[in-house]
Design a protein around this motif. Sequence first.
Motif: not given
Length: 209
Positions: A88-90, A92-93, A167-168, A85-86, A82, A100, A97
Motif C-alpha cells: 500500500i505504501q509503495l 501510494r508513494t 494504513t488506508c 502495508v508495504k 506486513d 491506490l 493516491e
Amino acid sequence: MSHNLEDYDSALWLLKKKGPQILANVASELQITTEGARFKLQKLATEGLVTSTTKAKGRGRPQQIWTLTTAGHARFPDTHADLTVKLIQLIRTSLGEQALQTVIDENEKSGTLKYMDLLDGYSDLENKVNKLAKIRNKEGYMAEYQKLENGYLLIENHCPICAAAQTCQGFCQSELNTFQKVLGEGVNIERVDHILAGARRCAYKIFVN
C-alpha cells in the motif's frame, strides 16, 4: 511459525468473540470450574495476553473483569499484514493516491461479484445476512449475526485486514459499499462499531425502513 486460530486457547477465543467477561461467565462458557477458569486466565495474564480490572457493582463484592491485551488481540492473525502495508505504501508513494483508489475500487468490484454469486438464490433479507456472516466467518472475520427488533446486526469480532485498513481506511468504506450492493436496494446499513475507532469489534446494523 504460522498457526490456525483453532490452536489458540479457548479463553482467548471467548474474550475475542464476546469481549470483556467476569470470571463466572468464562467458567460457564468454557464449561469448567471457577478455579479452572481462574488458573487459565492467570496463566494467560503471566504471558501478557489478558488483563483484569476491578469494577464495583452495587453493594456486593467488586467484580473482576477479564479482557484481551494488545498482545492478546495480536494472537489472532492479520492476513499478510506486513507485506500488505508495504505494498500500500509503495503504491501510494510511487503511483499516487488515485492509483491506490483504483486498486481499492477493483478489489471492491471483485469482492462484490464473489458475494453476489454466493448469495444468488437468497431473496429473504435474514437469509442473506446469515449467509453473508458465514462467508465472512470463513474469511477470518469471526462473523455472526443477531436478530434485532427492527433488523439485524452483522458482527465481525476480528479484522484480518486490520493493518491494511489502518494504513488506508478506504478499505473499510469499500467493505461497507460491498455490503450495500450485495444486500440490495432499499436496505439500510449503518456501521455502529468500528475497530479502527477503538471498538473491540466491527458491527453493522442492517434494516429496511
